[in-house]
Structures are given as C-alpha cells and as structure tokens.
Design a protein around this motif. Structure first.
Motif, PDB file in Angstrom:
ATOM      1  N   THR A  40       0.850  -1.187   0.000  1.00 23.85           N
ATOM      2  CA  THR A  40       0.000   0.000   0.000  1.00 23.85           C
ATOM      3  C   THR A  40       0.886   1.237   0.000  1.00 23.85           C
ATOM      4  OG1 THR A  40      -1.833  -1.084   1.155  1.00 23.85           O
ATOM      5  CG2 THR A  40      -1.736   1.312   1.277  1.00 23.85           C
TER       6      THR A  40
ATOM      7  N   SER B   6       1.312   5.203   0.396  1.00 18.77           N
ATOM      8  CA  SER B   6       0.637   6.260   1.141  1.00 18.77           C
ATOM      9  C   SER B   6       1.494   7.519   1.055  1.00 18.77           C
ATOM     10  CB  SER B   6       0.427   5.857   2.598  1.00 18.77           C
ATOM     11  OG  SER B   6      -0.285   6.852   3.300  1.00 18.77           O
TER      12      SER B   6
ATOM     13  N   THR C 242      -5.608  -1.024  -7.052  1.00 18.14           N
ATOM     14  CA  THR C 242      -6.476  -0.267  -6.150  1.00 18.14           C
ATOM     15  C   THR C 242      -7.944  -0.553  -6.430  1.00 18.14           C
ATOM     16  OG1 THR C 242      -4.805   1.490  -6.079  1.00 18.14           O
ATOM     17  CG2 THR C 242      -7.014   2.027  -5.262  1.00 18.14           C
TER      18      THR C 242
ATOM     19  N   THR D 277      -3.685   7.206  -1.120  1.00 17.46           N
ATOM     20  CA  THR D 277      -3.170   5.826  -1.085  1.00 17.46           C
ATOM     21  C   THR D 277      -3.408   5.131  -2.418  1.00 17.46           C
ATOM     22  OG1 THR D 277      -5.246   4.928  -0.205  1.00 17.46           O
ATOM     23  CG2 THR D 277      -3.579   5.627   1.393  1.00 17.46           C
ATOM     24  N   LYS D 278      -2.585   4.144  -2.676  1.00 19.05           N
ATOM     25  CA  LYS D 278      -2.727   3.245  -3.819  1.00 19.05           C
ATOM     26  C   LYS D 278      -2.242   1.867  -3.409  1.00 19.05           C
ATOM     27  CE  LYS D 278      -2.174   6.354  -7.826  1.00 19.05           C
ATOM     28  NZ  LYS D 278      -1.346   6.651  -9.045  1.00 19.05           N
ATOM     29  N   ASP D 279      -2.845   0.837  -3.948  1.00 17.10           N
ATOM     30  CA  ASP D 279      -2.381  -0.532  -3.739  1.00 17.10           C
ATOM     31  C   ASP D 279      -1.700  -1.017  -5.009  1.00 17.10           C
ATOM     32  OD1 ASP D 279      -3.434  -0.708  -1.145  1.00 17.10           O
ATOM     33  OD2 ASP D 279      -5.414  -1.227  -1.929  1.00 17.10           O
TER      34      ASP D 279
END
Length: 375
Positions: free
Chosen positions: A82, A84, A135, A162-164
C-alpha cells in the motif's frame, strides 16, 4: 505368589493406560494448534533494508517458497504493498532473480495464468515480472509507472492519498516444490520524515493482511554512514517469537520464528538529524521524546500481553496434566480393588460391621454353644 503378580500386573496396566491417555490429551492440544499445512508457505525469508541519505529505503528480500500440490499448477508469485503519501510514495528500481536457476527475470505486463496451457505459459510468460495498480481490482489490474504514477508526499498527520500495487513474477508451471528461491530487490521512496531533532520512519515488510506463514524470517535494517548505536534507535514489533540485536553501527538485526499467516512484522527507527540531512519530507517539531514514550507504552502493552498469554498456556497445559493425575489415581484405586478381589488371603482378616440385631442372652448362647473358644 501368582495372585500378587496378577495384582501388580493389573496396577501396571492401569498406570500405562492412564499415562497414555494423558499423552493423547497433551498431543491433542499440540495438534489442534498446528492445523493443516498451508498450500504455499515460506521455508525462510531474509530481508535487508538500507536507509539512504534522502530517506529512501533500498530493500532486498529473499523468499524460499514451499508449494504444495493442488488442483492447478503454480504459475505466479506476488507481493502487495500500500502506497501512502505520508510514508511511501512509490516503488522503483525493481529486479527479480530466480536463485534456484540463476535466471534474471525481465519486466512485462500482467498475464492471467488461466488463459494459458502449461506449454504456452512457460514459453510466453514464465521468467517475467510486473508491477500493477490493483487499487480498483485485483482481477483487473491497471498499469503502474513508478515515476508517473508516484504519489505526492504529504506531511504525517495530514489527509493521505493511497494506492495498492502488486509486484509479481511468472514462474514455469509447477505442480509442487519443496523449495523455490527468489530475490526481489527494490527502492521505496518517501519513507522517512525529518523533524527538528530526528529522522524517523516505519518499515512494515509483513502486514497483518499477509496470509502466507513463514517458518523463519531474518532481517537487517542499516542506517546511513555516520549513524551509530549511540545516536539511533530501533524497535521490532511482532506478535510472533523474535530476537533482536543492535550492532555498533546502529544496525538492527532480527529473527522471527514460526510467523503465522495474519501476523505482522513492523520496524520503527529514528536517528538524530544530521546537518547534512537530505530527507525530502520535512515536518516542524521535535519528535524524539514522543516516539520514545510511544515505544515505552508499546513495550508495556506487549509485556502484559505476553504475561496473559503465558498464564493462558499454563492453564491449557495444566488441564491435561491434572486429568492425567486423576486418571493415574483412579487407575491405582481400581487396580487395588481388582487385586484385592482376586487375591486369596492367608493371614488374619480384619472385618468391621454393625452389631447384630440379637439380644445379649442370644449372643451369649451363640458364643457358648456354636463358637466355643471365641472371646
């Protein structure tokens, strides 16, 4: 003599039965905690993180996988992270190496394993790695460019973006393997924050969302040149059994054993800020004492949790021990009774009972006429 041997044999057999029952109970508790073997697990994981002058982390991870047989072949390994904006803005400089074969993988786009047969997958997809934005969807990932899609750094405590992302690599179709070793190297950007007095960061190589158990995890966190044990601090957080060592250069070495799925490993570090600090994320304020107090609270919480866990384990392990003792005592009593019933007495026999319901005169006549010589 034969009757006495029989009685001892009954007692011995009863004791063996009781002890066996106790062992079964104890092993039952041990077996129930282990569960079935996971389809995929780590024989071992080794991690090395080098903090750079600008606050980035250069990370090298070695994974030793164990793959159990299942309905479909294994074709893809992956790690998810993740991003951030207040602690990790992007991941770049990625490389994947198959340490079992020595093959260095090349970058490619994401391929779905379900769309290929074994031969097609091995010839067209195996030996390649990818990074993707998951995401919105893990099953339909979007492309990710480490530079163009990086997050803009924000201060700690401010609303964060945030991004996954997922870093994966395609292996040849594999039914099962006792050991497959891979090295994943990468750079994490925007990890550290420079305060007025210290530079601090948090590194979480295993999150609570990790579902893959590991028999053993070793790691090293190293500070930039000029940092030593005297002007730096480092803490390891995990619910699994662990050991830590600080070296003269400030490096933190740790070992975690029997890491179950769903358990995290978290490293918190800080170092006195140097005049030449090049950390890009800066935040006003002094943080050293706040972090030290926070870690003291964490240590107290962890100590209390370990004490409660130890008491719980003591109760759990005392239960079968007490049951075993009760079984042994019960068996000895039963065996004594069984031996007494089967033994012929050759000496005097003591016997107590209530007085008979006859008059004294009748009793005297019984003793005088029927059982002379008895007093």
């Amino acid at each position: 003599m034969g009757s006495h041997r029989t009685a001892r044999a009954v007692i011995a057999a009863a004791v063996v039965t009781a002890i066996t029952a106790a062992v079964v109970l104890i092993m039952g508790f041990a077996w129930s905690s282990g569960g079935d073997r996971a389809q995929v697990s780590y024989n071992a994981v080794d991690m090395r993180a080098q903090m750079l002058d600008n606050g980035d982390l250069r990370i090298t991870q070695t994974f030793d996988y164990r793959l159990e047989s299942r309905g479909t072949p294994w074709r893809q390994m992956f790690q998810q992270y993740t991003l951030s904006s207040d602690r990790l803005t992007t991941i770049s400089d990625i490389s994947v190496t198959d340490l079992t074969t020595g093959r260095t993988y090349t970058q490619d786009t994401v391929h779905s394993p379900s769309g290929y047969g074994d031969a097609g997958w091995d010839s067209e997809c195996a030996g390649r790695w990818y990074i993707a934005d998951i995401t919105q969807s893990e099953s339909h990932p979007d492309p990710f460019d480490p530079e163009l899609d990086a997050l803009t750094a924000t201060a700690v405590g401010e609303p964060a973006q945030t991004k996954d992302v997922e870093i994966g690599w395609n292996i040849p179709s594999t039914r099962s393997a006792k050991s497959m070793r891979f090295e994943l190297a990468m750079t994490w950007h925007g990890v550290a924050t420079a305060y007025d007095d210290v530079v601090a960061l948090e590194w979480e190589p295993f999150s609570a969302l990790n579902s893959t158990p590991a028999a053993r995890v070793t790691g090293t966190f190293a500070f930039p040149k000029g940092i030593s044990e005297s002007n730096s601090w480092a803490w390891l957080h995990t619910g699994a059994a662990s050991e830590t060592t600080r070296l003269d250069d400030g490096s933190l070495q740790f070992t975690v054993t029997d890491l179950p799925g769903g358990e995290y490993i978290n490293v918190v570090v800080m170092a006195e800020r140097q005049p030449t600090s090049a950390v890009s994320r800066e935040q006003a304020g002094r943080m050293k004492q706040r972090i030290l107090e926070q870690e003291r609270q964490e240590a107290r919480i962890a100590s209390n949790a370990r004490q409660r866990e130890a008491r719980g384990r003591l109760v759990i392990w005392l239960i079968p021990a007490v049951l075993a003792l009760l079984l042994v005592v019960g068996a000895l009593i039963g065996a004594k009774r069984a031996g007494a019933q089967g033994r012929r007495h050759t000496g005097a026999l003591e016997h107590w009972r209530e007085p008979p319901g006859v008059s004294p005169a009748a009793a005297a006549a019984l003793i005088t006429d029927v059982m002379p010589g008895i007093q």
